[in-house]
Design a protein around this motif. Structure first.
Motif, PDB file in Angstrom:
ATOM      1  N   THR A  96       0.852  -1.197   0.000  1.00 32.93           N
ATOM      2  CA  THR A  96       0.000   0.000   0.000  1.00 32.93           C
ATOM      3  C   THR A  96       0.883   1.241   0.000  1.00 32.93           C
ATOM      4  OG1 THR A  96      -0.118  -0.060   2.427  1.00 32.93           O
ATOM      5  CG2 THR A  96      -1.896  -1.137   1.194  1.00 32.93           C
ATOM      6  N   ASP A  99      -2.120   7.385   0.592  1.00 37.28           N
ATOM      7  CA  ASP A  99      -3.228   7.806  -0.273  1.00 37.28           C
ATOM      8  C   ASP A  99      -3.924   9.064   0.210  1.00 37.28           C
ATOM      9  OD1 ASP A  99      -4.373   6.848   2.013  1.00 37.28           O
ATOM     10  OD2 ASP A  99      -5.755   5.459   1.017  1.00 37.28           O
ATOM     11  N   ILE A 102      -4.488  11.801  -2.533  1.00 35.71           N
ATOM     12  CA  ILE A 102      -5.465  11.403  -3.553  1.00 35.71           C
ATOM     13  C   ILE A 102      -6.869  11.420  -2.969  1.00 35.71           C
ATOM     14  CG2 ILE A 102      -6.151   9.527  -5.087  1.00 35.71           C
ATOM     15  CD1 ILE A 102      -3.260   8.711  -5.291  1.00 35.71           C
ATOM     16  N   ARG A 103      -7.021  11.033  -1.707  1.00 31.55           N
ATOM     17  CA  ARG A 103      -8.350  11.087  -1.086  1.00 31.55           C
ATOM     18  C   ARG A 103      -8.840  12.531  -0.965  1.00 31.55           C
ATOM     19  NH1 ARG A 103     -10.463   6.519   0.869  1.00 31.55           N
ATOM     20  NH2 ARG A 103      -9.093   4.699   1.088  1.00 31.55           N
ATOM     21  N   LEU A 172      -6.716   6.367  -6.790  1.00 34.21           N
ATOM     22  CA  LEU A 172      -6.756   5.861  -5.419  1.00 34.21           C
ATOM     23  C   LEU A 172      -6.565   4.348  -5.379  1.00 34.21           C
ATOM     24  CD1 LEU A 172      -7.212   6.514  -2.427  1.00 34.21           C
ATOM     25  CD2 LEU A 172      -9.670   6.180  -2.820  1.00 34.21           C
ATOM     26  N   THR A 175      -3.023   3.018  -5.201  1.00 38.21           N
ATOM     27  CA  THR A 175      -2.288   3.025  -3.933  1.00 38.21           C
ATOM     28  C   THR A 175      -2.340   1.669  -3.246  1.00 38.21           C
ATOM     29  OG1 THR A 175      -4.229   3.801  -2.694  1.00 38.21           O
ATOM     30  CG2 THR A 175      -2.760   5.481  -3.631  1.00 38.21           C
TER      31      THR A 175
END
Length: 386
Positions: A96, A99, A102-103, A172, A175
Motif C-alpha cells: 500500500t 493515499d 489522492i483522497r 486511489l 495506492t
C-alpha cells in the motif's frame, strides 16, 4: 688289417654317427591338429515391443507469467503485505502507498460535483418557467434559448465532475498494489518508507507463475514437418524434461508436458526453429531460467524388433549381427531403423533370435561359441551384530 685302413673306417663311422645325430636333431616336427576352441560370448534375444521415438534438445524453463511489480502513482510505500518467497494468488494485496493526497482530491472533486448539481437544478427550474412564459410571450425567445444553453453547459460540467471523480478513484486504487497473477514473490528491492515514482524501472519485486510452466527449446529445421504433424494431432505430443543429459535415471526426470507452440519463423543463422512446451509443475521441479534436456515423442513404432545398441556391428557397407545357431554363429545383415542410447530398432531378424551382445571382436561366420551366463549379483556380507 693295416692301421691306415682302420683309421679310415673309424673316421667314416664317426662321420655317419655325427650326420645321423644332426639329422635327428633337425628333424621337422609333424604338425598336430589342434581341436577348435569355443569363443566365449554373451547373448541376448530379439524383443518385439512398442517403441516410442524421441528427438532431444537443450531448452530453458520459462514462466508463463512473470510480472515486475511497479507503482502506477507516486507516493510513499507505507506497508509491504507479503514476504519474499511467499505464494500469492491473483488479486491479493501486495503493498500500500500513502493515499491521503489522492483522497483529498477525491473529496474536492465530489464537492465540485455537488456544487454543479445544485446550479444545474436551479437552471432546470428556471428553464421550465421560461418555457411556460414563452408561450404567452412572457419572455423573449432569446432569453429562453440562453437558459437552454445554460442547462446544457451545467449538465456537461456535471459530467466532467463525475469523470474527474472516477479518474481520482482509479488513482486511489493504484495506492493498493495487487498481484496480477498467481505465483511466487521474488526478492524485494525497496523497504517500507521509500518514496516510489512511476518512472522507477527497478520495481518493488517480481511475481512469477511456477505452475504451470513452459520450456522453450530449439530443434533443427528438418524437424519442421514432423512438428507440424504433432501440432495438428488430436492429442498433444508428449514432451519430457530431464536434468542433464542422463535421461535413463528416474531421478533425472523433472516433468512431463505437451507440445504447445512452434515459432513463426526459422533462425536463418543457426538453421533451427524454436518450440515451446507446457508442463504441470505441482512439485516445482522446474524453475524459471533452468537449463534442461528435452525429449519430444515424434512417433510410436508398434511391434518393433529391438536389441541393445552393442549388438549391431558396422561392416564395410552395411550393419550386421552375429546370430547363434547351435554352437556356431552366422553373420546376418540388418537395417537400423532407429537408434538411441538404450536400444536399436532393426529389421532382418526374427523375434526371439539369439544374438551375440559381447565378444564379437573374435568372431567370424561359422565360429564355435560358448554362451556365458550372466554373473551372479554381488551380495554384501552382513555385518556381525554387536
Amino acid at each position: 688289417m693295416p692301421i691306415a685302413k682302420k683309421t679310415v673306417v673309424t673316421a667314416t663311422l664317426l662321420l655317419a654317427i655325427a650326420a645321423a645325430a644332426i639329422w635327428f636333431l633337425n628333424k621337422p616336427i609333424s604338425p598336430r591338429l589342434a581341436a577348435p576352441t569355443a569363443i566365449p560370448v554373451r547373448v541376448v534375444q530379439v524383443v518385439q515391443q512398442d517403441v516410442a521415438r524421441y528427438t532431444s534438445g537443450i531448452g530453458s524453463v520459462q514462466s508463463l507469467h512473470s510480472v515486475t511489480i511497479r507503482p502506477q502513482v507516486d507516493g510513499i510505500l507505507t506497508r509491504l503485505r507479503v514476504k519474499e518467497g511467499q505464494w500469492v494468488k491473483a488479486g491479493d494485496l501486495l503493498a500500500t502507498l500513502d493515499d491521503r493526497s489522492i483522497r483529498a482530491n477525491l473529496d474536492q472533486a465530489r464537492a465540485q460535483l455537488a456544487q454543479n448539481q445544485a446550479q444545474l437544478q436551479v437552471a432546470q427550474i428556471n428553464l421550465k418557467r421560461y418555457k411556460l412564459l414563452s408561450v404567452d410571450d412572457g419572455v423573449s425567445k432569446q432569453t429562453y434559448d440562453q437558459q437552454v444553453a445554460l442547462v446544457n453547459q451545467l449538465n456537461a460540467t456535471a459530467q466532467g465532475n463525475q469523470a474527474a471523480i472516477e479518474a481520482t478513484q482509479v488513482q486511489l486504487s493504484y495506492t493498493q498494489i495487487r498481484s496480477p497473477v498467481t505465483g511466487r514473490v521474488g526478492i524485494r528491492t525497496v523497504d517500507e518508507g521509500n518514496f516510489l515514482r512511476v518512472t522507477d524501472t527497478q520495481g518493488l519485486f517480481s511475481v512469477t507463475q511456477i505452475d504451470p510452466i513452459a520450456v522453450e527449446f530449439s530443434l533443427p529445421q528438418q524437424m519442421l514437418p514432423t512438428l507440424q504433424q504433432l501440432i495438428r494431432a488430436p492429442e498433444p505430443a508428449a514432451v519430457q524434461a530431464y536434468l542433464g543429459a542422463d535421461s535413463n535415471s528416474p531421478d533425472a526426470l523433472l516433468g512431463n508436458g505437451h507440445l504447445t507452440l512452434i515459432d513463426n519463423q526459422i533462425n536463418a543463422g543457426t538453421g533451427t526453429i524454436r518450440v515451446k512446451a507446457e508442463f504441470d509443475n505441482a512439485q516445482q521441479k522446474l524453475w524459471p531460467g533452468q537449463l534442461v534436456t528435452v525429449k519430444i515423442q515424434t512417433a510410436l513404432d508398434q511391434a518393433a524388433l529391438t536389441v541393445p545398441p552393442n549388438v549391431v556391428q558396422r561392416g564395410l557397407d552395411q550393419h550386421f549381427v552375429f546370430r547363434v545357431k547351435g554352437q556356431h554363429v552366422e553373420s546376418v545383415p540388418v537395417q537400423v531403423l532407429y537408434q538411441d542410447s538404450g536400444l536399436n530398432i532393426i529389421s532382418g531378424v526374427q523375434a526371439g533370435d539369439v544374438l551375440v551382445s559381447d565378444g564379437q571382436s573374435r568372431l567370424k561366420p561359422g565360429s564355435q561359441v560358448q554362451v556365458l551366463s550372466d554373473p551372479p549379483p554381488l551380495v554384501q556380507a552382513s555385518e556381525p551384530k554387536p
